[in-house]
Design a protein around this motif. Structure first.
Motif, PDB file in Angstrom:
ATOM      1  N   LEU A 149       2.471   6.163 -12.495  1.00 51.61           N
ATOM      2  CA  LEU A 149       3.231   4.922 -12.299  1.00 51.61           C
ATOM      3  C   LEU A 149       3.114   4.407 -10.868  1.00 51.61           C
ATOM      4  CD1 LEU A 149       6.445   5.458 -14.437  1.00 51.61           C
ATOM      5  CD2 LEU A 149       4.627   3.800 -14.807  1.00 51.61           C
ATOM      6  N   LYS A 150       3.042   5.315  -9.903  1.00 54.66           N
ATOM      7  CA  LYS A 150       2.892   4.903  -8.508  1.00 54.66           C
ATOM      8  C   LYS A 150       1.589   4.127  -8.308  1.00 54.66           C
ATOM      9  CE  LYS A 150       2.438   6.723  -3.849  1.00 54.66           C
ATOM     10  NZ  LYS A 150       2.273   7.914  -3.026  1.00 54.66           N
ATOM     11  N   THR A 151       0.514   4.618  -8.891  1.00 56.31           N
ATOM     12  CA  THR A 151      -0.781   3.940  -8.782  1.00 56.31           C
ATOM     13  C   THR A 151      -0.725   2.568  -9.443  1.00 56.31           C
ATOM     14  OG1 THR A 151      -1.940   6.049  -8.743  1.00 56.31           O
ATOM     15  CG2 THR A 151      -3.245   4.119  -9.326  1.00 56.31           C
ATOM     16  N   LEU A 152      -0.135   2.494 -10.635  1.00 55.36           N
ATOM     17  CA  LEU A 152      -0.001   1.201 -11.317  1.00 55.36           C
ATOM     18  C   LEU A 152       0.814   0.239 -10.467  1.00 55.36           C
ATOM     19  CD1 LEU A 152      -0.515  -0.564 -13.810  1.00 55.36           C
ATOM     20  CD2 LEU A 152       1.587   0.389 -14.787  1.00 55.36           C
ATOM     21  N   LEU A 153       1.882   0.713  -9.854  1.00 53.66           N
ATOM     22  CA  LEU A 153       2.713  -0.134  -9.000  1.00 53.66           C
ATOM     23  C   LEU A 153       1.928  -0.627  -7.786  1.00 53.66           C
ATOM     24  CD1 LEU A 153       5.511  -1.332  -8.492  1.00 53.66           C
ATOM     25  CD2 LEU A 153       6.069   0.738  -7.228  1.00 53.66           C
ATOM     26  N   ILE A 154       1.166   0.257  -7.164  1.00 50.78           N
ATOM     27  CA  ILE A 154       0.335  -0.139  -6.020  1.00 50.78           C
ATOM     28  C   ILE A 154      -0.667  -1.209  -6.442  1.00 50.78           C
ATOM     29  CG2 ILE A 154      -1.513   0.651  -4.464  1.00 50.78           C
ATOM     30  CD1 ILE A 154       0.047   3.341  -4.308  1.00 50.78           C
TER      31      ILE A 154
END
Length: 94
Positions: free
Chosen positions: A70-75
């Motif tokens: 999810l962190k990567t998607l948010l970035i």
């Protein structure tokens, strides 16, 4: 469509979205506000809007196949609103 083709398509969308954002900020907006010529904003703004939506949708569609957290998607999604963000995403995550 294979995953490889989906990633290639998203790379192109990322590059085009980044270019359209820069054209909007660096060419169309000055034309509108400095030289009172708003026509370019309508044209480039519409193209950028379409590419922005395609970029976000592409990121969401590639989320599971590329095993992003999810962190990567948010970035990746936040990068879409930064002037050089899509180029960063294209180089780092694709």
């Amino acid at each position: 469509m294979s995953l490889e083709n989906q990633v290639k398509t998203f790379k192109w969308i990322s590059i085009l979205e980044g270019i359209s954002f820069l054209v909007l900020l660096l060419i169309a907006m000055p034309l509108k506000y400095i030289w009172n010529a708003p026509e370019m904003v309508r044209l480039v703004g519409a193209a950028h809007g379409f590419l922005f939506i395609a970029y976000i949708m592409g990121a969401v569609f590639l989320f599971k196949p590329l095993r992003w957290d999810l962190k990567t998607l948010l970035i990746i999604c936040v990068s879409s609103v930064l002037p050089l963000g899509p180029f960063y995403v294209e180089k780092k995550y694709l």
